[in-house]
Design a protein around this motif. Structure first.
Motif, mmCIF file in Angstrom:
data_model
loop_
_atom_site.group_PDB
_atom_site.id
_atom_site.type_symbol
_atom_site.label_atom_id
_atom_site.label_comp_id
_atom_site.label_asym_id
_atom_site.label_seq_id
_atom_site.Cartn_x
_atom_site.Cartn_y
_atom_site.Cartn_z
ATOM 1 N N SER A 19 0.820 -1.221 0.000
ATOM 2 C CA SER A 19 0.000 0.000 0.000
ATOM 3 C C SER A 19 0.850 1.265 0.000
ATOM 4 O O SER A 19 0.321 2.368 0.177
ATOM 5 N N ASN A 20 2.132 1.121 -0.191
ATOM 6 C CA ASN A 20 3.024 2.272 -0.071
ATOM 7 C C ASN A 20 3.382 2.851 -1.434
ATOM 8 O O ASN A 20 3.974 2.175 -2.277
ATOM 9 N N ASP A 21 3.016 4.106 -1.656
ATOM 10 C CA ASP A 21 3.502 4.794 -2.843
ATOM 11 C C ASP A 21 4.252 6.071 -2.456
ATOM 12 O O ASP A 21 4.373 7.006 -3.259
ATOM 13 N N ILE A 22 4.766 6.110 -1.215
ATOM 14 C CA ILE A 22 5.589 7.235 -0.755
ATOM 15 C C ILE A 22 7.049 6.898 -1.041
ATOM 16 O O ILE A 22 7.566 5.892 -0.543
ATOM 17 N N PRO A 23 7.751 7.703 -1.819
ATOM 18 C CA PRO A 23 9.164 7.390 -2.070
ATOM 19 C C PRO A 23 9.990 7.518 -0.799
ATOM 20 O O PRO A 23 9.774 8.422 0.016
ATOM 21 N N ALA A 24 10.915 6.580 -0.614
ATOM 22 C CA ALA A 24 11.846 6.696 0.514
ATOM 23 C C ALA A 24 12.714 7.925 0.311
ATOM 24 O O ALA A 24 13.055 8.286 -0.819
ATOM 25 N N CYS A 25 13.051 8.588 1.394
ATOM 26 C CA CYS A 25 13.818 9.826 1.308
ATOM 27 C C CYS A 25 15.252 9.603 1.776
ATOM 28 O O CYS A 25 15.485 9.177 2.908
ATOM 29 N N ARG A 26 16.182 9.901 0.922
ATOM 30 C CA ARG A 26 17.607 9.859 1.241
ATOM 31 C C ARG A 26 18.080 11.306 1.304
ATOM 32 O O ARG A 26 18.220 11.981 0.281
ATOM 33 N N SER A 27 18.327 11.790 2.508
ATOM 34 C CA SER A 27 18.663 13.202 2.692
ATOM 35 C C SER A 27 20.109 13.476 2.276
ATOM 36 O O SER A 27 20.855 12.564 1.897
ATOM 37 N N SER A 28 20.509 14.717 2.408
ATOM 38 C CA SER A 28 21.902 15.085 2.134
ATOM 39 C C SER A 28 22.753 15.067 3.394
ATOM 40 O O SER A 28 23.968 15.312 3.327
ATOM 41 N N LYS A 29 22.144 14.774 4.539
ATOM 42 C CA LYS A 29 22.847 14.863 5.816
ATOM 43 C C LYS A 29 23.566 13.555 6.131
ATOM 44 O O LYS A 29 22.969 12.477 6.093
ATOM 45 N N VAL A 30 24.844 13.679 6.465
ATOM 46 C CA VAL A 30 25.669 12.522 6.810
ATOM 47 C C VAL A 30 26.293 12.771 8.172
ATOM 48 O O VAL A 30 26.987 13.783 8.378
ATOM 49 N N VAL A 31 26.056 11.861 9.113
ATOM 50 C CA VAL A 31 26.680 11.973 10.429
ATOM 51 C C VAL A 31 28.123 11.502 10.313
ATOM 52 O O VAL A 31 28.383 10.386 9.837
ATOM 53 N N PRO A 32 29.104 12.330 10.695
ATOM 54 C CA PRO A 32 30.502 11.888 10.642
ATOM 55 C C PRO A 32 30.696 10.577 11.396
ATOM 56 O O PRO A 32 30.127 10.383 12.475
ATOM 57 N N HIS A 33 31.482 9.664 10.833
ATOM 58 C CA HIS A 33 31.586 8.333 11.425
ATOM 59 C C HIS A 33 32.984 7.979 11.920
ATOM 60 O O HIS A 33 33.193 6.878 12.431
ATOM 61 N N THR A 34 33.922 8.898 11.802
ATOM 62 C CA THR A 34 35.270 8.606 12.313
ATOM 63 C C THR A 34 35.748 9.673 13.289
ATOM 64 O O THR A 34 36.927 9.707 13.645
ATOM 65 N N GLU A 35 34.865 10.559 13.706
ATOM 66 C CA GLU A 35 35.221 11.586 14.680
ATOM 67 C C GLU A 35 34.067 11.745 15.665
ATOM 68 O O GLU A 35 32.916 11.437 15.349
ATOM 69 N N PRO A 36 34.362 12.196 16.875
ATOM 70 C CA PRO A 36 33.304 12.332 17.882
ATOM 71 C C PRO A 36 32.218 13.314 17.447
ATOM 72 O O PRO A 36 32.502 14.346 16.835
ATOM 73 N N VAL A 37 30.965 12.937 17.763
ATOM 74 C CA VAL A 37 29.814 13.786 17.468
ATOM 75 C C VAL A 37 28.991 13.885 18.754
ATOM 76 O O VAL A 37 28.585 12.864 19.320
#
Length: 486
Positions: A127-145
């Motif tokens: 029943s899903n016709d909503i496109p999945a959303c891939r944003s432009s935001k990337v959480v840094p993965h090799t430095e503290p956040v």
């Protein structure tokens, strides 16, 4: 054990299937086609797949129409009762997938009482016709956040996604539990039925309780497990801590587990403190064969714990992960993280789950209580992440009138597990406290996904469907081995 339970349930329903197969399968409704439904386990079975169109947002007279797709398993009795509609959890779960993968035997067993409908709710599954959303935001993965920065990335990604959905013609304000409840009445009319029976778990129970507010006269009876009340979308951190106390009591009944985990909460705090002081750089072996680094922090451990507290089996896995980190062993953790995280990937959202949780929301009083409890709680406020989205899209919120507990005399059966770490047993009792015709059964040692843990659960449902009193208000199942596995 689960295989034996499934086989027992199947033997009951298959022996009854021939009673009315020749006549019942010939009854069709608009838009249906006959199919052979193929479950992951068990033989294919004749069924009907259908789709009806409903308004995306009933508040808009010009709303576009969206599909509601279902699979209908015809009743195996000539004197069938009301259609039984399965409501998956999540929000975002697929009823059709549940029938195919997890609870096929239950779908078959319930056919002795009426047509059983595996519904994909609006915005889910077929029943899903909503496109999945891939944003432009990337959480840094090799430095503290920091936590604040992590939440900022996610909030900005969410707002990007709401813009993306609107640009693609999606009225995201139509994806909420009230619209879902009105969809159920549209489904009832589609089947030309006076009433329907609701059968659901977790978010499916949340939807069932909302249906008592909006379409009470259309409901015959309700069977739910692991109930989530209308003001319980966001869980109370202090109750998560009390869940760990119940888990400790279960651990203490098993000598090997007790020796490994003499104080669960102290171990969890030690690990969180260690990761807060010194996040660990994990070496991940990704599914595509690539390797990547990921800086694993205290917040990551709390997020993992939030995902693994649902059932005792998963809790056993979680405890073993904490024990490993407590002893500076990180390979099991790296293997788990690599299954679900691809470092460097942007933040993604699915429309229906996030919009529906935001719409159900929480009262101002509950929000303040959660904020205060989170300061000292083991998992902080990560169990339901949409807590952090409160107020970002105010036009979605259904308001406190929606969140008030329903009152009704519609017969309801609630099954609650004592080791459910997502919808706590005391919260479940509160969720149905306004219902005057509720039968409450406690399933000792069961977690969130309790439907197929024991034949006694199916027997209790059968008795309820037949209008018979329950044999007992307690069902006890075997506790899994919670000791670390070699």
């Amino acid at each position: 054990m689960k295989k034996q339970i499934a086989l027992a349930l199947l033997s009951v329903c298959l022996s009854a299937e021939s009673i009315a197969q020749d006549t019942k399968t010939r009854i069709t409704f608009p838009g249906e086609e006959e199919i052979q439904f193929e479950p992951r386990s068990g033989e294919p079975v004749g069924a009907f797949q259908g789709t009806l169109l409903v308004p995306e947002n009933r508040a808009d007279p010009d709303s576009r129409k969206i599909p509601l797709t279902y699979v209908r398993f015809p009743a195996t009795t000539e004197n069938a009762g009301s259609p039984i509609v399965y409501l998956a959890g999540g929000p975002g779960g697929s009823g059709i997938r549940t029938a195919r993968v997890r609870r096929f035997a239950m779908f078959m067993a319930l056919r002795q009482y009426g047509d059983v409908i595996a519904l994909d709710q609006r915005g889910t599954g077929a029943s899903n016709d909503i496109p999945a959303c891939r944003s432009s935001k990337v959480v840094p993965h090799t430095e503290p956040v920091s936590d604040d920065a992590y939440l900022r990335y996610n909030r900005e990604a969410l707002m990007e996604c709401f813009s993306f959905w609107r640009e693609n013609g999606v009225d995201i304000a139509g994806y909420n539990t009230r619209e879902n409840a009105l969809d159920l009445d549209a489904l009832r009319q589609h089947f030309d039925a006076k009433k329907i029976t609701l059968w659901g778990i977790s978010y499916g129970s949340h939807l069932s309780l909302a249906a008592l507010k909006y379409i009470e006269d259309s409901i015959d009876r309700i069977v739910i497990a692991s109930a989530e009340g209308l003001n319980q979308t966001i869980k109370m951190p202090a109750r998560t801590d009390r869940y760990f106390d119940r888990l400790q009591k279960a651990v203490d009944t098993q000598p090997a587990a007790k020796a490994a985990y003499p104080d669960i909460k102290a171990m969890i705090r030690r690990v969180h403190d260690k990761l807060e002081a010194n996040p660990v750089m994990l070496q991940l072996q990704l599914r595509d064969g690539q390797q990547a680094e990921y800086l694993f922090a205290r917040r990551d451990m709390q997020n993992i714990a939030s995902a693994l507290v649902s059932d005792p089996q998963r809790a056993g896995m979680l405890l073993s992960l904490y024990l490993a980190v407590d002893n500076d062993v990180y390979e099991p953790l790296a293997q788990l993280v690599a299954r679900f995280i691809v470092p460097g990937d942007p933040i993604e959202f699915r429309g229906m789950p996030v919009a529906t949780d935001i719409a159900s929301g929480m009262t101002a009083t509950r929000k303040l209580e959660i904020r205060e409890q989170a300061k000292t709680a083991l998992l902080k406020d990560y169990l339901n992440f949409t807590y952090h989205f409160d107020g970002l899209v105010p036009e979605l919120d259904l308001g406190d009138e929606f969140r008030a507990k329903p009152t009704s005399d519609v017969p309801l059966l609630l099954l609650s597990g004592t080791l459910d770490g997502r919808t706590y047993i005391e919260s479940q009792r509160e969720a149905v406290s306004g219902l005057g015709n509720a039968t409450l059964i406690t399933v000792e040692n069961a977690g969130h996904n309790l439907f197929m843990t024991s034949p006694d659960v199916q027997d209790a449902i059968n008795r309820f469907m037949e209008g018979k009193p329950s044999v007992s208000d307690t069902i006890t199942i075997e506790l899994p081995d919670l000791a670390p596995q070699r």
